[in-house]
Write a protein that holds these residues in place. Structure first.
Motif, short mmCIF file in Angstrom:
data_model
loop_
_atom_site.label_atom_id
_atom_site.label_comp_id
_atom_site.label_asym_id
_atom_site.label_seq_id
_atom_site.Cartn_x
_atom_site.Cartn_y
_atom_site.Cartn_z
N SER A 34 2.80 -5.43 3.73
CA SER A 34 3.73 -6.50 4.09
C SER A 34 4.66 -6.09 5.22
O SER A 34 4.92 -6.89 6.14
CB SER A 34 4.52 -6.95 2.87
OG SER A 34 5.30 -5.88 2.36
N SER A 35 5.19 -4.88 5.18
CA SER A 35 6.20 -4.47 6.15
C SER A 35 5.61 -3.86 7.41
O SER A 35 6.17 -4.00 8.49
CB SER A 35 7.18 -3.49 5.52
OG SER A 35 7.91 -4.11 4.48
N LEU A 36 4.47 -3.17 7.30
CA LEU A 36 3.88 -2.51 8.46
C LEU A 36 2.76 -3.33 9.09
O LEU A 36 2.60 -3.32 10.31
CB LEU A 36 3.35 -1.12 8.06
CG LEU A 36 4.41 -0.12 7.59
CD1 LEU A 36 3.76 1.18 7.14
CD2 LEU A 36 5.43 0.15 8.70
N LEU A 37 1.97 -4.02 8.28
CA LEU A 37 0.87 -4.82 8.81
C LEU A 37 1.20 -6.30 8.92
O LEU A 37 0.40 -7.07 9.47
CB LEU A 37 -0.39 -4.63 7.94
CG LEU A 37 -1.00 -3.23 7.94
CD1 LEU A 37 -2.27 -3.21 7.08
CD2 LEU A 37 -1.33 -2.76 9.35
N GLY A 38 2.33 -6.73 8.38
CA GLY A 38 2.74 -8.13 8.50
C GLY A 38 1.99 -9.09 7.61
O GLY A 38 1.99 -10.30 7.86
N VAL A 39 1.33 -8.58 6.55
CA VAL A 39 0.63 -9.46 5.62
C VAL A 39 1.66 -10.17 4.74
O VAL A 39 2.55 -9.52 4.19
CB VAL A 39 -0.35 -8.65 4.74
CG1 VAL A 39 -1.08 -9.55 3.75
CG2 VAL A 39 -1.34 -7.89 5.61
N PRO A 40 1.59 -11.49 4.60
CA PRO A 40 2.54 -12.19 3.71
C PRO A 40 2.52 -11.58 2.31
O PRO A 40 1.47 -11.17 1.80
CB PRO A 40 2.02 -13.63 3.71
CG PRO A 40 1.28 -13.76 5.01
CD PRO A 40 0.66 -12.42 5.26
N LEU A 41 3.68 -11.52 1.68
CA LEU A 41 3.83 -10.80 0.42
C LEU A 41 2.85 -11.27 -0.67
O LEU A 41 2.21 -10.43 -1.32
CB LEU A 41 5.27 -10.90 -0.06
CG LEU A 41 5.70 -9.94 -1.18
CD1 LEU A 41 5.47 -8.50 -0.77
CD2 LEU A 41 7.17 -10.17 -1.52
N PRO A 42 2.67 -12.58 -0.92
CA PRO A 42 1.71 -12.98 -1.95
C PRO A 42 0.29 -12.53 -1.66
O PRO A 42 -0.43 -12.09 -2.57
CB PRO A 42 1.82 -14.51 -1.96
CG PRO A 42 3.17 -14.80 -1.40
CD PRO A 42 3.41 -13.74 -0.37
N GLU A 43 -0.13 -12.60 -0.39
CA GLU A 43 -1.47 -12.16 -0.02
C GLU A 43 -1.61 -10.65 -0.12
O GLU A 43 -2.67 -10.13 -0.50
CB GLU A 43 -1.82 -12.63 1.40
CG GLU A 43 -2.14 -14.11 1.53
CD GLU A 43 -0.88 -14.98 1.53
OE1 GLU A 43 0.25 -14.43 1.47
OE2 GLU A 43 -1.01 -16.22 1.60
N ALA A 44 -0.53 -9.93 0.20
CA ALA A 44 -0.56 -8.46 0.07
C ALA A 44 -0.71 -8.06 -1.39
O ALA A 44 -1.48 -7.14 -1.73
CB ALA A 44 0.72 -7.86 0.65
#
Length: 246
Positions: A34-44
Motif C-alpha cells: 500500500s505505501s510503497l507500491l500504491g496498491v489500495p489498502l483493501p486490494e493489498a
C-alpha cells in the motif's frame, strides 16, 4: 523497476524469510504494497491473504499427518478462525482506512516487540494447560478477525498470544502454522466474491514470500537465525511507527 518498487519487493522477500525462520513477519506485506507500491489498502489486504494460502501450505510440508491430526484435535480453534477471517475480510470493504492502518501499525509494533522479547527469552516457560473449548473459540474468532483485517496469515497474532499465556511451545508453533490455512481460505474466498482480489498480484506475492520462506527455513536449520530475527524486529517496529504516525 524503480527504487521504490525494488524496496517493496525486498521487504516482501524479508517477510517471507522471517516467516520461514521465525514464523513472524507477515504483517510487513500490506504496508509494502500500500505505501510503497500504491496498491489500495483493501486490494493489498486481499492479495496478501491469497499469498498466505501458499506459504501456509508450504509451512506444513514434511508434516502433513501432524497437521491433519492438529486440525482434528483443535477443530474449535480452526473452525472459529475460519468464521472470524470471513468476517474480517468482509469488514475491509467499509472499515475506515485510517482505522485499518492503525490496526496494522499496532500489530506490527506488537510483533516487533515480541520478536525482541524472544531474542532475550527464546524458550519461555510453558506450564499452563492448552485452552479448552471456550478459550479456543475466543482465540479463533479474535485471531481470524484480526488477521483477515490486517492481511496477515495468523501466526503473527496467535503465536505471541499463546506464548504470553505460557501454553506448550511445540503445540503453539504447530497451531500457528496450521491456522494459516482456514484464515487464508476464508479471507481469499470472501475477497474474491466481493471482486477485490487481484489474482495476478496475489500469485506474484506468493512466489516472493515462498522464495523468502525457503531461504529463511534453510537459514534456521543451518545457521543462527538471530540476526534475521533482530533485523525483522527492527523493520516491524519501524513499519508500525510509520503506519501510526504517517
Amino acid at each position: 523497476m524503480t527504487g521504490t518498487e525494488a524496496l517493496a519487493w525486498a521487504v516482501i522477500a524479508l517477510a517471507g524469510a522471517a516467516i520461514g525462520a521465525t514464523s513472524i513477519g507477515g504483517v510487513l506485506v500490506v504496508p509494502a504494497l500500500s505505501s510503497l507500491l500504491g496498491v489500495p489498502l483493501p486490494e493489498a489486504i486481499a492479495a496478501s491473504s491469497l499469498a498466505f494460502l501458499v506459504t501456509g501450505a508450504y509451512a506444513l510440508t514434511g508434516n502433513a499427518s501432524g497437521a491433519l491430526a492438529h486440525l482434528r484435535r483443535d477443530a474449535p480453534l480452526m473452525l472459529t478462525a475460519l468464521l472470524g477471517a470471513g468476517a474480517g475480510a468482509a469488514l475491509t470493504a467499509w472499515a475506515p482506512g485510517d482505522a485499518v492502518r492503525g490496526w496494522i501499525g499496532l500489530l506490527a509494533l506488537a510483533s516487533g516487540a515480541h520478536a525482541l522479547w524472544r531474542l532475550h527469552r527464546p524458550d519461555p516457560r510453558a506450564d499452563h494447560p492448552w485452552p479448552g473449548l471456550g478459550g479456543q473459540i475466543a482465540l479463533g474468532l479474535g485471531v481470524g478477525l484480526g488477521s483477515a483485517l490486517s492481511g496477515t496469515g495468523g501466526p503473527v497474532m496467535l503465536l505471541p498470544i499463546l506464548m504470553l499465556m505460557r501454553r506448550p511451545l511445540s503445540r503453539a508453533i504447530v497451531a500457528a502454522q496450521v491456522i494459516q490455512l482456514p484464515i487464508a481460505i476464508a479471507s481469499s474466498a470472501t475477497h474474491a466474491l466481493a471482486g477485490r482480489l487481484d489474482w495476478r498480484l496475489g500469485a506474484t506475492i506468493a512466489v516472493a514470500l515462498l522464495l523468502g520462506a525457503w531461504a529463511g527455513r534453510r537459514l534456521a536449520r543451518r545457521a543462527n537465525p538471530r540476526p534475521l530475527q533482530a533485523a525483522t524486529a527492527a523493520v516491524l517496529l519501524a513499519t508500525g511507527a510509520w503506519f501510526l504516525l504517517a
